[in-house]
Design a protein around this motif. Structure first.
Motif, PDB file in Angstrom:
ATOM      1  N   PRO A  54       0.654  -1.127  -0.068  1.00 49.04           N
ATOM      2  CA  PRO A  54       0.115  -0.027  -0.023  1.00 49.04           C
ATOM      3  C   PRO A  54       0.853   1.241  -0.145  1.00 49.04           C
ATOM      4  O   PRO A  54       1.844   1.413   0.661  1.00 49.04           O
ATOM      5  CB  PRO A  54      -0.760  -0.187   1.200  1.00 49.04           C
ATOM      6  N   LYS A  55       0.265   2.309  -0.604  1.00 52.86           N
ATOM      7  CA  LYS A  55       1.088   3.666  -0.927  1.00 52.86           C
ATOM      8  C   LYS A  55       2.479   3.734  -1.562  1.00 52.86           C
ATOM      9  O   LYS A  55       3.133   4.583  -1.675  1.00 52.86           O
ATOM     10  CB  LYS A  55       1.215   4.202   0.539  1.00 52.86           C
ATOM     11  N   ALA A  56       2.582   2.471  -2.619  1.00 55.39           N
ATOM     12  CA  ALA A  56       3.636   2.781  -3.248  1.00 55.39           C
ATOM     13  C   ALA A  56       3.614   3.354  -4.676  1.00 55.39           C
ATOM     14  O   ALA A  56       4.559   3.273  -5.408  1.00 55.39           O
ATOM     15  CB  ALA A  56       4.218   0.988  -3.457  1.00 55.39           C
ATOM     16  N   GLY A  57       2.406   3.563  -4.840  1.00 53.90           N
ATOM     17  CA  GLY A  57       2.138   4.488  -6.288  1.00 53.90           C
ATOM     18  C   GLY A  57       1.277   3.655  -7.147  1.00 53.90           C
ATOM     19  O   GLY A  57       1.459   3.722  -8.304  1.00 53.90           O
ATOM     20  N   THR A  58       0.488   2.642  -6.481  1.00 56.85           N
ATOM     21  CA  THR A  58      -0.316   1.908  -7.245  1.00 56.85           C
ATOM     22  C   THR A  58      -1.180   2.703  -8.373  1.00 56.85           C
ATOM     23  O   THR A  58      -1.515   2.217  -9.415  1.00 56.85           O
ATOM     24  CB  THR A  58      -1.413   1.182  -6.206  1.00 56.85           C
ATOM     25  N   THR A  59      -1.988   3.708  -7.762  1.00 47.87           N
ATOM     26  CA  THR A  59      -2.908   4.317  -8.650  1.00 47.87           C
ATOM     27  C   THR A  59      -2.266   5.077  -9.490  1.00 47.87           C
ATOM     28  O   THR A  59      -2.744   5.045 -10.911  1.00 47.87           O
ATOM     29  CB  THR A  59      -3.651   5.538  -7.828  1.00 47.87           C
ATOM     30  N   TRP A  60      -1.132   5.690  -9.576  1.00 48.31           N
ATOM     31  CA  TRP A  60      -0.229   6.150 -10.608  1.00 48.31           C
ATOM     32  C   TRP A  60       0.023   5.152 -11.705  1.00 48.31           C
ATOM     33  O   TRP A  60      -0.135   5.486 -12.791  1.00 48.31           O
ATOM     34  CB  TRP A  60       1.125   6.420 -10.045  1.00 48.31           C
ATOM     35  N   VAL A 144       5.090   7.061   5.893  1.00 47.21           N
ATOM     36  CA  VAL A 144       4.456   8.499   5.948  1.00 47.21           C
ATOM     37  C   VAL A 144       3.040   8.436   5.297  1.00 47.21           C
ATOM     38  O   VAL A 144       2.290   8.910   5.872  1.00 47.21           O
ATOM     39  CB  VAL A 144       5.475   9.626   5.471  1.00 47.21           C
ATOM     40  N   SER A 145       3.208   8.017   3.981  1.00 43.07           N
ATOM     41  CA  SER A 145       1.865   8.131   2.980  1.00 43.07           C
ATOM     42  C   SER A 145       0.815   6.968   3.698  1.00 43.07           C
ATOM     43  O   SER A 145      -0.180   7.683   3.968  1.00 43.07           O
ATOM     44  CB  SER A 145       2.537   7.416   1.673  1.00 43.07           C
ATOM     45  N   TYR A 146       1.324   6.088   4.470  1.00 39.84           N
ATOM     46  CA  TYR A 146       0.482   5.183   5.030  1.00 39.84           C
ATOM     47  C   TYR A 146      -0.324   5.609   6.174  1.00 39.84           C
ATOM     48  O   TYR A 146      -1.552   5.696   6.524  1.00 39.84           O
ATOM     49  CB  TYR A 146       0.950   3.671   4.910  1.00 39.84           C
ATOM     50  N   PHE A 199      10.451   0.655  -9.348  1.00 37.93           N
ATOM     51  CA  PHE A 199      10.562   1.594  -8.192  1.00 37.93           C
ATOM     52  C   PHE A 199       9.934   3.052  -8.331  1.00 37.93           C
ATOM     53  O   PHE A 199      10.227   3.574  -9.426  1.00 37.93           O
ATOM     54  CB  PHE A 199      12.080   1.972  -7.775  1.00 37.93           C
ATOM     55  N   TYR A 200       9.341   3.420  -7.353  1.00 35.63           N
ATOM     56  CA  TYR A 200       8.681   4.603  -7.310  1.00 35.63           C
ATOM     57  C   TYR A 200       9.524   5.799  -7.576  1.00 35.63           C
ATOM     58  O   TYR A 200       9.343   6.590  -8.419  1.00 35.63           O
ATOM     59  CB  TYR A 200       7.793   4.883  -6.038  1.00 35.63           C
ATOM     60  N   GLU A 201      10.671   5.571  -6.857  1.00 36.25           N
ATOM     61  CA  GLU A 201      11.682   6.737  -7.055  1.00 36.25           C
ATOM     62  C   GLU A 201      12.293   6.828  -8.336  1.00 36.25           C
ATOM     63  O   GLU A 201      12.559   8.099  -8.922  1.00 36.25           O
ATOM     64  CB  GLU A 201      12.884   6.581  -6.025  1.00 36.25           C
ATOM     65  N   HIS A 233      -0.539  13.475 -18.699  1.00 38.60           N
ATOM     66  CA  HIS A 233      -1.830  13.158 -18.259  1.00 38.60           C
ATOM     67  C   HIS A 233      -1.559  12.336 -16.820  1.00 38.60           C
ATOM     68  O   HIS A 233      -2.534  12.244 -16.069  1.00 38.60           O
ATOM     69  CB  HIS A 233      -2.696  12.136 -19.036  1.00 38.60           C
ATOM     70  N   THR A 234      -0.304  11.787 -16.527  1.00 36.82           N
ATOM     71  CA  THR A 234      -0.231  10.817 -15.529  1.00 36.82           C
ATOM     72  C   THR A 234       0.782  11.677 -14.261  1.00 36.82           C
ATOM     73  O   THR A 234       1.332  11.040 -13.476  1.00 36.82           O
ATOM     74  CB  THR A 234       0.406   9.686 -15.661  1.00 36.82           C
ATOM     75  N   SER A 235       0.847  12.989 -14.759  1.00 36.17           N
ATOM     76  CA  SER A 235       1.647  13.730 -13.776  1.00 36.17           C
ATOM     77  C   SER A 235       0.955  13.895 -12.281  1.00 36.17           C
ATOM     78  O   SER A 235      -0.383  13.575 -12.404  1.00 36.17           O
ATOM     79  CB  SER A 235       1.913  15.378 -14.458  1.00 36.17           C
ATOM     80  N   MET A 263      -4.206  12.288  -3.115  1.00 29.16           N
ATOM     81  CA  MET A 263      -3.145  12.799  -3.836  1.00 29.16           C
ATOM     82  C   MET A 263      -2.351  13.754  -3.033  1.00 29.16           C
ATOM     83  O   MET A 263      -2.657  14.956  -2.906  1.00 29.16           O
ATOM     84  CB  MET A 263      -3.449  13.388  -5.238  1.00 29.16           C
ATOM     85  N   ARG A 264      -1.701  13.361  -2.116  1.00 30.71           N
ATOM     86  CA  ARG A 264      -1.043  13.983  -1.081  1.00 30.71           C
ATOM     87  C   ARG A 264       0.297  15.031  -1.251  1.00 30.71           C
ATOM     88  O   ARG A 264       0.174  15.859  -1.623  1.00 30.71           O
ATOM     89  CB  ARG A 264      -0.710  13.134   0.048  1.00 30.71           C
ATOM     90  N   LYS A 265       1.478  14.403  -1.629  1.00 33.92           N
ATOM     91  CA  LYS A 265       2.605  15.133  -2.083  1.00 33.92           C
ATOM     92  C   LYS A 265       3.167  14.545  -3.466  1.00 33.92           C
ATOM     93  O   LYS A 265       3.666  15.555  -4.103  1.00 33.92           O
ATOM     94  CB  LYS A 265       3.489  14.999  -0.838  1.00 33.92           C
ATOM     95  N   GLY A 266       3.219  13.291  -3.392  1.00 31.18           N
ATOM     96  CA  GLY A 266       3.645  12.764  -4.666  1.00 31.18           C
ATOM     97  C   GLY A 266       5.357  12.947  -4.571  1.00 31.18           C
ATOM     98  O   GLY A 266       5.910  13.204  -5.783  1.00 31.18           O
ATOM     99  N   LYS A 267       6.061  12.881  -3.466  1.00 30.51           N
ATOM    100  CA  LYS A 267       7.419  13.136  -3.603  1.00 30.51           C
ATOM    101  C   LYS A 267       8.293  12.076  -3.031  1.00 30.51           C
ATOM    102  O   LYS A 267       7.872  11.050  -2.307  1.00 30.51           O
ATOM    103  CB  LYS A 267       7.642  14.626  -2.822  1.00 30.51           C
TER     104      LYS A 267
HETATM  105  P1  A3P Z   1       2.040  10.329  -0.744  1.00 24.14           P
HETATM  106  O1  A3P Z   1       1.177  10.281   0.223  1.00 24.14           O
HETATM  107  O2  A3P Z   1       3.519  10.333  -0.406  1.00 24.14           O
HETATM  108  O3  A3P Z   1       1.832  11.686  -1.748  1.00 24.14           O
HETATM  109  P2  A3P Z   1      -1.394   4.278  -3.803  1.00 24.14           P
HETATM  110  O4  A3P Z   1      -1.820   4.606  -4.953  1.00 24.14           O
HETATM  111  O5  A3P Z   1      -0.398   3.099  -4.026  1.00 24.14           O
HETATM  112  O6  A3P Z   1      -2.249   4.273  -2.550  1.00 24.14           O
HETATM  113  O7  A3P Z   1      -0.131   5.415  -3.419  1.00 24.14           O
HETATM  114  C1  A3P Z   1      -0.648   6.719  -3.046  1.00 24.14           C
HETATM  115  C2  A3P Z   1       0.865   7.472  -3.235  1.00 24.14           C
HETATM  116  O8  A3P Z   1       1.344   7.872  -4.438  1.00 24.14           O
HETATM  117  C3  A3P Z   1       0.599   8.907  -2.502  1.00 24.14           C
HETATM  118  O9  A3P Z   1       1.939   9.433  -2.190  1.00 24.14           O
HETATM  119  C4  A3P Z   1       0.220   9.837  -3.951  1.00 24.14           C
HETATM  120  O10 A3P Z   1       0.499  11.163  -3.846  1.00 24.14           O
HETATM  121  C5  A3P Z   1       1.137   8.981  -4.808  1.00 24.14           C
HETATM  122  N1  A3P Z   1       1.097   9.504  -6.307  1.00 24.14           N
HETATM  123  C6  A3P Z   1      -0.293   9.206  -6.696  1.00 24.14           C
HETATM  124  N2  A3P Z   1      -0.119   9.640  -8.150  1.00 24.14           N
HETATM  125  C7  A3P Z   1       1.309  10.115  -8.341  1.00 24.14           C
HETATM  126  C8  A3P Z   1       1.813  10.463  -9.467  1.00 24.14           C
HETATM  127  N3  A3P Z   1       1.074  10.813 -10.738  1.00 24.14           N
HETATM  128  N4  A3P Z   1       2.964  10.994  -9.296  1.00 24.14           N
HETATM  129  C9  A3P Z   1       3.653  10.832  -8.228  1.00 24.14           C
HETATM  130  N5  A3P Z   1       2.948  10.358  -7.128  1.00 24.14           N
HETATM  131  C10 A3P Z   1       1.707   9.881  -7.072  1.00 24.14           C
END
Ligand code: A3P
Length: 302
Positions: A54-60, A144-146, A199-201, A233-235, A263-267
């Motif tokens: 969870p929170k690794a960038g799944t939605t992205w 932190v994200s979780y 990797f998200y990074e 579109h995926t920024s 969409m919290r910080k994305g950093k």
């Molecule tokens: P943060 O809480 O650090 O901002 P998941 O989709 O796995 O739940 O992950 C959510 C995390 O991915 C959140 O991190 C979210 O902001 C980040 N995220 C979602 N879309 C993103 C994008 N387009 N670019 C960078 N980070 C993104």
């Protein structure tokens, strides 16, 4: 949002958070209740599975892959909210349709999502040699994200204070289990199956390079122009403003975005704003012990 979903959401007030366990891993009780259905889920050969902690960038990555399959057709990508167009296999929150039901009713080719650790993945995915995109994110930023996600997600337990959550996360005492076992388990499996381990990074640092890697894995070739369109579109900003990806269609009784936006910080590196010096020392010691010999390394800053 269609009327049916609106009505469903309206009926979901005052969620009761109850957790259960499957093979020592904590999940919402509603997931545990249908575990047989999840375990026996029938994958199809042309499915594509996005697997993450969870929170690794799944939605992205869901959005990137969907747009790649649609060859950059943004309008089609907005056909439904991300949690409808990409069923979350182990999701079950009544009275909504379970992930299994949504997926079963879907035409191929399907894009699916899971947060399951590899040992709990429905066997049919590996038996059918389904392509899996695994996305890993460094543990500190995941934590932190979780933490913020558990604060705003009314279907998950309240995380407590940051200090309390820090200890729980490090001990693996969170929903979907511990980060260490998850990333290492999938890492060990990656060469035996069709798994692209990302990797998200790297996605933040060099998106176009990573998008090209993904395309190759998916067996698709798109022009630079289309890849650039998908990138745009995926920024983070575009996805934060897109109602199909920012979860704004989900009411505050379930996801309260006034507490923390989805969409919290994305950093990379937000952990530095949260980890105390002493916590960082404790974390680094545990990390060294747990990751030793895994061959897996993460960047916590760019
Ligand atoms: P943060 O809480 O650090 O901002 P998941 O989709 O796995 O739940 O992950 C959510 C995390 O991915 C959140 O991190 C979210 O902001 C980040 N995220 C979602 N879309 C993103 C994008 N387009 N670019 C960078 N980070 C993104």
């Amino acid at each position: 949002m269609d009327e049916e979903m609106k009505k469903l959401f309206e009926s979901m007030k005052d969620l009761e958070v109850k957790m259960g366990q499957v093979e020592g891993i904590t999940f919402p009780e509603s997931t545990c209740e249908i575990w047989d259905q999840i375990h026996n889920f029938q994958a199809r050969e042309d499915d594509i599975l996005i697997a993450t902690y969870p929170k690794a960038g799944t939605t992205w990555v869901q959005e990137i892959v969907d747009l790649m399959l649609l060859e950059g057709d943004v309008e089609k990508s907005m056909r439904a909210p991300c949690f409808v167009k990409v069923p979350f296999i182990e999701f079950n929150l009544k009275p909504m349709k379970s992930g299994v039901d949504l997926a079963n009713a879907m035409e191929s080719p399907r894009l699916l999502k899971t947060h399951l650790p590899i040992q709990l993945l429905p066997p049919s995915f590996l038996d059918k040699n389904v392509k899996v995109v695994y996305v890993a994110r460094n543990a500190k930023d995941c934590m932190v994200s979780y933490f913020y996600f558990q604060r705003m997600n009314k279907a998950l337990p309240d995380p407590g204070t940051w200090d309390e959550y820090f200890s729980k996360f490090l001990a693996g005492d969170v929903s979907w289990g511990g980060w260490f076992d998850h990333v290492i388990g999938w890492w060990k499996a990656k060469d035996k199956h069709q798994i692209l381990y990302m990797f998200y990074e790297d996605l933040i640092k060099d998106p176009i390079h990573e998008y090209r890697k993904l395309l190759k894995f998916l067996g698709k070739d798109l022009t630079d122009e289309v890849v650039e369109k998908i990138h745009h579109h995926t920024s983070f900003q575009a996805m934060k403003e897109n109602p199909m990806t920012n979860y704004s269609v989900v009411p505050a009784a379930i996801l309260d975005q006034s507490i923390s936006p989805f969409m919290r910080k994305g950093k990379v590196g937000d952990w530095k704003n949260h980890f105390l010096v002493a916590q960082n020392i404790v974390f680094d010691e545990e990390y060294k012990k747990r990751m030793e010999g895994s061959g897996l390394s993460f960047r916590t800053q760019l």
